[in-house]
Design a protein around this motif. Structure first.
Motif, PDB file in Angstrom:
ATOM      1  N   LEU A  76       0.834  -1.337  -0.036  1.00 58.33           N
ATOM      2  CA  LEU A  76      -0.046   0.142   0.106  1.00 58.33           C
ATOM      3  C   LEU A  76       0.910   1.108   0.145  1.00 58.33           C
ATOM      4  O   LEU A  76       1.705   1.616   0.889  1.00 58.33           O
ATOM      5  CB  LEU A  76      -0.807  -0.093   1.263  1.00 58.33           C
ATOM      6  CG  LEU A  76      -1.923   1.189   1.469  1.00 58.33           C
ATOM      7  CD1 LEU A  76      -3.235   0.724   1.865  1.00 58.33           C
ATOM      8  CD2 LEU A  76      -1.612   2.336   1.689  1.00 58.33           C
ATOM      9  N   PHE A 140      -6.384  -0.308   0.398  1.00 57.45           N
ATOM     10  CA  PHE A 140      -5.799  -1.094   1.338  1.00 57.45           C
ATOM     11  C   PHE A 140      -6.390  -2.407   0.801  1.00 57.45           C
ATOM     12  O   PHE A 140      -5.690  -3.417   0.841  1.00 57.45           O
ATOM     13  CB  PHE A 140      -6.514  -0.828   2.593  1.00 57.45           C
ATOM     14  CG  PHE A 140      -5.929  -1.793   3.474  1.00 57.45           C
ATOM     15  CD1 PHE A 140      -4.460  -1.844   3.999  1.00 57.45           C
ATOM     16  CD2 PHE A 140      -6.843  -2.534   4.404  1.00 57.45           C
ATOM     17  CE1 PHE A 140      -3.935  -2.668   4.961  1.00 57.45           C
ATOM     18  CE2 PHE A 140      -6.255  -3.480   5.285  1.00 57.45           C
ATOM     19  CZ  PHE A 140      -5.287  -3.449   5.627  1.00 57.45           C
ATOM     20  N   ALA A 143      -4.329  -4.148  -1.907  1.00 64.72           N
ATOM     21  CA  ALA A 143      -3.218  -4.408  -1.273  1.00 64.72           C
ATOM     22  C   ALA A 143      -2.918  -5.782  -0.712  1.00 64.72           C
ATOM     23  O   ALA A 143      -1.797  -6.518  -0.720  1.00 64.72           O
ATOM     24  CB  ALA A 143      -2.446  -3.452  -0.373  1.00 64.72           C
ATOM     25  N   LEU A 153       3.100  -1.385   4.216  1.00 66.16           N
ATOM     26  CA  LEU A 153       2.028  -0.438   4.728  1.00 66.16           C
ATOM     27  C   LEU A 153       2.787   0.828   4.720  1.00 66.16           C
ATOM     28  O   LEU A 153       3.470   1.099   5.866  1.00 66.16           O
ATOM     29  CB  LEU A 153       1.247  -0.809   5.637  1.00 66.16           C
ATOM     30  CG  LEU A 153       0.537  -2.075   5.445  1.00 66.16           C
ATOM     31  CD1 LEU A 153      -0.322  -2.474   7.037  1.00 66.16           C
ATOM     32  CD2 LEU A 153      -0.639  -1.876   4.544  1.00 66.16           C
ATOM     33  N   PRO A 156      -0.709   3.804   5.942  1.00 70.44           N
ATOM     34  CA  PRO A 156      -1.891   3.215   5.744  1.00 70.44           C
ATOM     35  C   PRO A 156      -3.333   3.995   6.071  1.00 70.44           C
ATOM     36  O   PRO A 156      -4.258   3.791   5.552  1.00 70.44           O
ATOM     37  CB  PRO A 156      -1.955   1.987   6.253  1.00 70.44           C
ATOM     38  CG  PRO A 156      -0.904   2.262   7.554  1.00 70.44           C
ATOM     39  CD  PRO A 156       0.080   3.108   6.831  1.00 70.44           C
ATOM     40  N   ILE A 172      -5.243  -5.637   9.999  1.00 67.04           N
ATOM     41  CA  ILE A 172      -3.665  -5.845  10.292  1.00 67.04           C
ATOM     42  C   ILE A 172      -3.106  -6.869  11.452  1.00 67.04           C
ATOM     43  O   ILE A 172      -2.248  -7.687  10.987  1.00 67.04           O
ATOM     44  CB  ILE A 172      -3.000  -4.357  10.445  1.00 67.04           C
ATOM     45  CG1 ILE A 172      -3.182  -3.490   9.203  1.00 67.04           C
ATOM     46  CG2 ILE A 172      -1.340  -4.443  10.666  1.00 67.04           C
ATOM     47  CD1 ILE A 172      -2.740  -1.947   9.408  1.00 67.04           C
ATOM     48  N   ILE A 182       4.742  -8.089   8.314  1.00 61.65           N
ATOM     49  CA  ILE A 182       4.169  -6.661   7.581  1.00 61.65           C
ATOM     50  C   ILE A 182       5.245  -5.676   8.177  1.00 61.65           C
ATOM     51  O   ILE A 182       5.607  -5.740   9.203  1.00 61.65           O
ATOM     52  CB  ILE A 182       2.993  -6.410   8.664  1.00 61.65           C
ATOM     53  CG1 ILE A 182       1.821  -7.552   8.220  1.00 61.65           C
ATOM     54  CG2 ILE A 182       2.390  -5.054   8.437  1.00 61.65           C
ATOM     55  CD1 ILE A 182       0.667  -7.403   9.054  1.00 61.65           C
ATOM     56  N   PHE A 184       5.552  -1.894   8.677  1.00 62.77           N
ATOM     57  CA  PHE A 184       4.708  -0.589   8.821  1.00 62.77           C
ATOM     58  C   PHE A 184       5.448   0.698   8.791  1.00 62.77           C
ATOM     59  O   PHE A 184       6.390   0.794   9.645  1.00 62.77           O
ATOM     60  CB  PHE A 184       3.762  -0.810  10.268  1.00 62.77           C
ATOM     61  CG  PHE A 184       2.887   0.106  10.362  1.00 62.77           C
ATOM     62  CD1 PHE A 184       1.629   0.084  10.003  1.00 62.77           C
ATOM     63  CD2 PHE A 184       3.172   1.398  11.154  1.00 62.77           C
ATOM     64  CE1 PHE A 184       0.583   0.859  10.435  1.00 62.77           C
ATOM     65  CE2 PHE A 184       2.287   2.174  11.408  1.00 62.77           C
ATOM     66  CZ  PHE A 184       0.919   2.138  11.028  1.00 62.77           C
TER      67      PHE A 184
END
Length: 299
Positions: A76, A140, A143, A153, A156, A172, A182, A184
């Motif tokens: 994303l 989102f 993604a 992300l 996000p 998430i 993930i 972030f």
């Protein structure tokens, strides 16, 4: 496991990323932080196989990242990357095909996600007809349409109200529980603190702080004390080791050089009878970020 090992990236003579290393395990939410121009986007592009590192290597589950694994990655972007003249359904069919999904798989997954994010009625609407918040929901969804094993992300929660932030947050966390790795990234440090156990902060492509967030907060000497009562800012500022006092609507936030100063503050506060709160708190990630990045700029 995603492994970024001693990665450096040059554009001509300009070093965008310098000797960056970190790992993201299955089910982990990792924070990659930095000011604008720090090298985050270049790092994301190298992780996705869009750019080759000048030095170092990036592997996903022990393999170099190429077209054989990119179908398992979701991204994303901070900027809107939707084709606004398409409907949500048409956008999903396009994105899903890029990830080697069949039409049946795409439509089934799309309906699940649209319902989960409470925009099922928008399936046949054009992207440009949606509000910014709903466009962010669609972005989102695109993604995570392929249920990625690695999800990146970048900002996000941009354009979302608190209710929809909670929807994103739940998804998430659920993905991490199902084993997704993930990464972030956000300029909102309070959002990073919601998810990330490990972080790295980069400045001009170089790591300036990294490790477990709990360890970083514990090792950062400066602390905060929250006080509610009849003591004044003027009285607190006289105490050695107190370098600032912020007056909030119902309490004072006292900033101290180290934990050792807390006992001196407590002695002074104890002289007052109407104290209803005295709480020593760890600094926020935002405070640490500003301090560490500021120190690095001064070097």
């Amino acid at each position: 496991m995603l492994k970024v090992k001693h990665v450096t990236k040059y554009y001509g003579d300009f070093c965008a990323v310098n000797d960056l290393s970190f790992e993201v395990a299955s089910g982990e939410i990792f924070g990659l932080l930095g000011v604008n121009g720090a090298g985050k986007t270049t790092t994301f592009r190298m992780i996705m196989g869009l750019l080759e590192p000048t030095k170092g290597e990036i592997t996903l589950n022990g393999k170099p990242i190429d077209y054989s694994v990119t179908d398992t990655i979701g991204f994303l972007t901070e900027e809107r990357s939707l084709l606004t003249k398409l409907t949500v359904k048409e956008q999903a069919l396009f994105y899903g095909a890029l990830k080697s999904m069949t039409e049946d798989q795409i439509l089934k997954r799309l309906d699940e996600l649209l319902e989960r994010f409470e925009i099922l009625d928008y399936k046949d609407k054009k992207i440009k007809e949606l509000s910014k918040g709903n466009q962010q929901k669609v972005q989102f969804i695109m993604a995570i349409l392929n249920d990625p094993k690695l999800l990146i992300l970048d900002e996000p929660f941009s354009g979302l109200d608190p209710f929809n932030v909670e929807l994103f947050k739940k998804e998430i966390i659920d993905m991490s529980k199902r084993g997704s790795m993930i990464i972030f990234s956000s300029h909102r440090m309070e959002h990073v603190e919601l998810f990330c156990k490990k972080i790295v902060i980069i400045l001009r492509g170089t790591p300036v702080l990294e490790g477990y967030l709990s360890d970083i907060k514990r090792d950062y000497r400066k602390k905060n004390i929250l006080i509610k009562g009849d003591i004044t800012k003027k009285e607190l500022m006289k105490i050695k080791g107190v370098y600032d006092v912020i007056e909030k609507p119902e309490e004072l936030e006292v900033k101290i050089d180290s934990l050792e100063v807390a006992s001196n503050v407590f002695k002074e506060v104890s002289k007052h009878k109407n104290i209803t709160k005295f709480s020593v708190e760890e600094p926020s990630l935002n405070e640490i970020f500003v301090a560490k990045v500021g120190e690095a700029y001064e070097k």
